[in-house]
Design a protein around this motif. Structure first.
Motif, PDB file in Angstrom:
ATOM      1  N   LYS A  13      17.410 -18.720 -56.007  1.00 10.68           N
ATOM      2  CA  LYS A  13      17.345 -17.235 -55.588  1.00 10.68           C
ATOM      3  C   LYS A  13      18.432 -17.517 -54.404  1.00 10.68           C
ATOM      4  O   LYS A  13      18.226 -18.569 -53.371  1.00 10.68           O
ATOM      5  N   GLU A  96      13.629 -10.409 -56.883  1.00 10.96           N
ATOM      6  CA  GLU A  96      14.004 -10.844 -58.027  1.00 10.96           C
ATOM      7  C   GLU A  96      14.924 -12.028 -58.037  1.00 10.96           C
ATOM      8  O   GLU A  96      15.342 -12.297 -57.013  1.00 10.96           O
ATOM      9  N   PRO A  97      14.703 -13.080 -59.028  1.00 10.93           N
ATOM     10  CA  PRO A  97      15.467 -14.205 -58.692  1.00 10.93           C
ATOM     11  C   PRO A  97      16.909 -14.157 -59.223  1.00 10.93           C
ATOM     12  O   PRO A  97      17.346 -12.991 -59.632  1.00 10.93           O
ATOM     13  N   THR A  98      17.620 -14.832 -58.566  1.00 11.61           N
ATOM     14  CA  THR A  98      19.189 -14.597 -59.072  1.00 11.61           C
ATOM     15  C   THR A  98      19.675 -15.204 -60.138  1.00 11.61           C
ATOM     16  O   THR A  98      20.425 -14.870 -60.737  1.00 11.61           O
ATOM     17  N   GLU A  99      19.023 -16.401 -60.577  1.00 10.55           N
ATOM     18  CA  GLU A  99      19.135 -17.260 -61.831  1.00 10.55           C
ATOM     19  C   GLU A  99      17.794 -17.655 -62.240  1.00 10.55           C
ATOM     20  O   GLU A  99      16.754 -17.879 -61.616  1.00 10.55           O
ATOM     21  N   GLY A 100      17.719 -17.973 -63.543  1.00 11.26           N
ATOM     22  CA  GLY A 100      16.611 -18.667 -64.256  1.00 11.26           C
ATOM     23  C   GLY A 100      15.499 -17.649 -64.571  1.00 11.26           C
ATOM     24  O   GLY A 100      15.968 -16.373 -64.397  1.00 11.26           O
ATOM     25  N   TRP A 101      14.384 -18.002 -64.904  1.00  9.53           N
ATOM     26  CA  TRP A 101      13.351 -17.132 -65.223  1.00  9.53           C
ATOM     27  C   TRP A 101      11.962 -17.618 -65.233  1.00  9.53           C
ATOM     28  O   TRP A 101      11.706 -18.983 -64.953  1.00  9.53           O
TER      29      TRP A 101
ATOM     30  N   MET B   1      12.276  -3.392 -62.113  1.00  9.90           N
ATOM     31  CA  MET B   1      12.614  -4.659 -61.119  1.00  9.90           C
ATOM     32  C   MET B   1      12.780  -5.932 -62.194  1.00  9.90           C
ATOM     33  O   MET B   1      13.682  -5.675 -63.195  1.00  9.90           O
ATOM     34  N   ALA B   2      12.315  -7.033 -61.711  1.00 11.07           N
ATOM     35  CA  ALA B   2      12.697  -8.188 -62.845  1.00 11.07           C
ATOM     36  C   ALA B   2      11.915  -8.099 -63.902  1.00 11.07           C
ATOM     37  O   ALA B   2      12.578  -9.042 -64.751  1.00 11.07           O
ATOM     38  N   ARG B  18       7.427 -11.496 -68.034  1.00 10.14           N
ATOM     39  CA  ARG B  18       8.762 -12.381 -67.763  1.00 10.14           C
ATOM     40  C   ARG B  18       9.471 -11.856 -66.637  1.00 10.14           C
ATOM     41  O   ARG B  18       9.999 -10.584 -66.424  1.00 10.14           O
ATOM     42  N   ILE B  19       9.928 -12.870 -65.767  1.00 14.58           N
ATOM     43  CA  ILE B  19      10.519 -12.459 -64.592  1.00 14.58           C
ATOM     44  C   ILE B  19      11.939 -13.190 -64.634  1.00 14.58           C
ATOM     45  O   ILE B  19      12.105 -14.398 -64.833  1.00 14.58           O
ATOM     46  N   GLU B  20      12.776 -12.375 -64.709  1.00 14.22           N
ATOM     47  CA  GLU B  20      14.329 -12.790 -64.729  1.00 14.22           C
ATOM     48  C   GLU B  20      15.448 -11.910 -64.004  1.00 14.22           C
ATOM     49  O   GLU B  20      14.912 -10.637 -63.689  1.00 14.22           O
ATOM     50  N   PRO B  21      16.567 -12.471 -63.702  1.00 12.77           N
ATOM     51  CA  PRO B  21      17.262 -11.440 -63.064  1.00 12.77           C
ATOM     52  C   PRO B  21      17.633 -10.047 -64.043  1.00 12.77           C
ATOM     53  O   PRO B  21      18.105 -10.505 -65.169  1.00 12.77           O
ATOM     54  N   ARG B  23      20.505  -7.328 -64.620  1.00  8.73           N
ATOM     55  CA  ARG B  23      21.888  -6.964 -64.471  1.00  8.73           C
ATOM     56  C   ARG B  23      22.271  -5.570 -64.604  1.00  8.73           C
ATOM     57  O   ARG B  23      21.857  -4.821 -65.607  1.00  8.73           O
ATOM     58  N   LYS B 279      15.918  -3.675 -56.952  1.00  5.18           N
ATOM     59  CA  LYS B 279      15.951  -5.235 -56.841  1.00  5.18           C
ATOM     60  C   LYS B 279      16.052  -5.902 -55.702  1.00  5.18           C
ATOM     61  O   LYS B 279      15.710  -6.909 -55.190  1.00  5.18           O
ATOM     62  N   ASP B 283      14.696  -7.588 -50.274  1.00  2.00           N
ATOM     63  CA  ASP B 283      15.456  -8.417 -49.502  1.00  2.00           C
ATOM     64  C   ASP B 283      16.008  -7.938 -48.078  1.00  2.00           C
ATOM     65  O   ASP B 283      16.587  -8.323 -47.244  1.00  2.00           O
TER      66      ASP B 283
END
Lengths: 428, 285
Positions: A13, A96-101, B1-2, B18-21, B23, B279, B283
């Motif tokens: 993140k 939300e994460p920036t990368e990965g899962w 969201m994610a 499943r949580i992922e970025p 786009r 998303k 923040d």
């Protein structure tokens, strides 16, 4: 596959610095846009291929991977800012994460939002329904558990009173009761964010142990090493957003306690922290009295000394020294400079000299602390500063019979006593 | 969201998240919104309950506001400026416009500040964020119902009898709702990043009111300008209300078609923009 409750792979993140705290105004965007344009044009003009970094970013989490089996209690430990809370926020899908899962099996509940969504104007009854719905409960489910929640919170008499008239204790109890009755398959607990008094926190921990006992999965973020050791089977240590240790809880706690006092410096490389002519070569703490004269730790209630070996390349006419003692939780227990003590250390001669700090009747309960030592020149600029040197305070019967630890607070008061005065004197 | 995929494992029926970025543009996830309908209900109910707490007049405000505005309009625009009112008594002509307008203005105000106002929720709990602006627009329905009762009373007083067109009324209410929600989605998401919106909204509402045929009839405009005027969706709503309830002779068909189209575009683009920005809410807010 079915016995894995949480799987995290390469999670990262990134935050833009300053972005979380302050919001942008349209003007900021316009100004930034203009600046960027100017920079681009300047880039063309100077025909310089290098691109200036757009914005400063930090990785709150970077490449974090781990697995949690169903029914496991995983501790997450790390210093402030290590990324623990960010990790929980991602797993609870708040951010939300920036990368990965990550893959999460089952309903996620968390004790990090105790009381969020409570509205002061609404009654206790109304808030239970509202808060329950926010946490993801169905109305029928709330209705079923309603009496239980009210009984747990001990607010039966005031259930139809707006919560703005509640005492803060009642408010917290009610908020916690709702969150605690969510019955998630996976429970996230952030003790760092947990509010309330010690009794309330104890209640949180109790509920957590209960949940874990029922075979549900728990992620527990804490600074309380004792609690992690008791409640968790496994733990990961986060440092600057990365997993630096993963394994059994005992091992993780030991690793953390070790690393938190050595995290900034490698053993034997004290000198690296110093750019000037002075170096701090070594540092040790020893007890000057007590049942066990120790050369490696302080004993609570007895005089102790911290000895710091200095090495100077040339003579310094004036300098001052200082130290701080912090807990693993970054709570500063003591911070002092020789100036404040009214001590003039005089000149620092060339070569080696020993700086001795004596602590009369060491007032800290047994445990591991972090010592920071620094030297300053006459203009109060740092000549040298070594952070996070491990400082142990040994187990000792401070209060006569029993051994105490952090559960009895951070400060030991040797010689404290109690007595009953009879007949009772007239205090007026 | 994610969350990209939410499937159910057949054996134990526990949802796998499943949580992922994500786009770019993401789906609206209306199904999830439907699953959270009880939350939407409770949030709306909270807004309604809290709205007139600690006020002396309470819900009477919902009637007083349009009524007083009507009186002022009738005095200045009706009496003094002698603005035409499609052959209807001016007070009821303006009230039929004010009632849906105030529902819209309230929804716009509330929803544009809704996300920022729920910052503590957004930062701590996950749920479909669309419920927040949606509930704040929905909460205005109670005020609308009260104001509508006033309108019916005024119609009885003036002896105005609605015809079969009154059956169209729910459609015009829906149009007002869609417009308020669409603009609200845009503004609430923008407000998270740019607090300028807070200062923009009062100005926008005022400006928009004068751009909507509340104090005057849209029939002042010749075609094709009148149809083009419908691109302001609230023009369609107000003229629709007048036509459906008061039987205003100037049938506003093409104008309303233009309004419906415009408001749908605002809603759809607003919803996608909202989801795209969602998303970053936790923040930034």
């Amino acid at each position: 596959m079915s016995d894995i409750a949480i799987r995290v792979e390469g999670l990262g993140k990134r935050y833009r610095i300053g972005r979380q705290e302050r919001y942008r105004t349209l003007r900021d965007t316009l100004v930034e846009g203009a600046q960027r344009t100017v920079r681009t044009i300047r880039g063309w003009l100077s025909r310089d291929g290098r691109r200036e970094p757009d914005e400063q970013t930090i990785w709150a989490l970077k490449d974090v991977s781990f697995e949690v089996k169903r029914g496991e209690v995983l501790g997450i430990i790390g210093r402030n800012g290590a990324g623990k809370s960010t990790l929980l926020k991602i797993l609870s899908r708040v951010t939300e994460p920036t990368e990965g899962w990550a893959e999460v099996r089952g309903r996620v509940g968390s004790l990090l939002e105790v009381g969020t969504g409570f509205h002061p104007e609404l009654t206790g009854r109304e808030n239970i329904y509202l808060n329950g719905a926010i946490l993801g409960m169905k109305r029928a489910e709330i209705a079923r558990k309603f009496d239980e929640i009210v009984a747990f919170a001990e607010v039966e008499k005031f259930i139809d009173t707006p919560v703005k008239h509640y005492s803060s204790g009642m408010y917290l109890r009610l908020a916690f009761a709702v969150a605690a009755h969510l019955e998630p398959e996976i429970l996230l607990v952030d003790e760092v964010l947990a509010v309330g008094d010690a009794a309330f926190q104890k209640k949180c921990l109790g509920k957590m142990g209960e949940v874990a006992g029922e075979g549900r999965t728990v992620l527990f973020v804490s600074h309380n090493m004792a609690a992690v050791q008791v409640l968790c089977s496994k733990a990961v240590v986060l440092h600057k957003g990365q997993v630096v240790y993963g394994g059994g809880a005992e091992g993780a706690v030991a690793f953390y306690l070790d690393s938190f006092v050595r995290s900034e410096v490698d053993p034997g490389s004290f000198a690296e922290q110093c750019s000037g002519p002075v170096r701090i070569c070594s540092c040790r703490a020893r007890s000057l009295g007590g049942p066990m004269r120790s050369n490696s730790c302080l004993v609570p209630g007895y005089d102790g000394a911290i000895e710091i070996m200095l090495d100077s390349e040339n003579t310094l006419r004036r300098f001052s020294a200082g130290f701080s003692i912090r807990t693993a939780n970054d709570v500063v227990l003591t911070e002092l400079n020789s100036d404040e003590l009214g001590v003039d250390l005089g000149a620092l001669p060339r070569g080696r000299s020993l700086l001795v700090i004596t602590l009369p009747r060491v007032p800290y309960t047994p445990g591991t602390y972090a010592l920071t030592v620094w030297l300053r020149d006459c203009a109060r600029n740092f000549l040298c500063r070594v952070k996070d040197i491990r400082l142990d305070v040994c187990q000792a019967p401070i209060y006569g019979t029993s051994c105490v630890d952090h559960r009895f607070g951070l400060v030991a008061v040797p010689g404290v006593s109690m007595r009953l005065e009879l007949p009772a004197p007239d205090l007026d | 969201m994610a969350v990209v995929a939410e499937t159910r494992a057949p054996a134990e029926a526990t949802p796998v998240i499943r949580i992922e970025p994500s786009r770019g543009w993401v789906s609206l996830k209306l199904r999830e919104l439907w699953e959270y309908r009880e939350l939407l209900y409770f949030l709306t109910w909270r807004d309604i309950k809290v709205r007139y707490k600690q006020t002396v007049l309470g819900a009477a405000w919902a009637i007083l506001q349009p009524f007083m505005t009507m009186v002022v309009f009738s005095l200045f625009f009706g009496r003094l400026a002698r603005i035409p009112s499609d052959g209807l008594p001016y007070p009821i002509f303006s009230l039929a416009g004010l009632v849906p307008w105030q529902f819209f203005a309230y929804g716009l105000n509330q929803s544009s500040n809704s996300l920022v106002g729920s910052a503590n929720l957004i930062k701590k709990v996950y749920f479909p964020r669309l419920t927040i602006p949606l509930s704040s627009v929905l909460a205005g329905a109670v005020d609308f119902a009260l104001a509508f009762a006033l309108l019916v009373a005024m119609m009885l007083f003036y002896g105005v009898r609605p015809g079969w067109q009154a059956l169209w009324l729910p459609a015009f209410f829906l149009l007002a709702f869609v417009t308020a929600l669409g603009v609200g989605l845009w503004l609430s998401a923008l407000n998270v990043e740019y607090r300028d919106v807070r200062y923009l909204v009062p100005f926008l509402v005022q400006f928009w009111m004068y751009a909507t045929p509340i104090a005057y009839p849209s029939s002042l405009l010749p075609e094709p300008w009148r149809t083009l005027y419908g691109l302001n969706p609230m023009a369609g709503v107000v003229e629709g209300f007048r036509w459906a309830l008061l039987g205003a002779r100037t049938r506003p068909g093409p104008l309303i078609a233009a309004s419906a189209l415009a408001s749908l575009i605002v809603l759809i683009t607003g919803a996608f923009y909202f989801r795209r920005m969602e998303k970053t809410f936790a923040d930034v807010v």
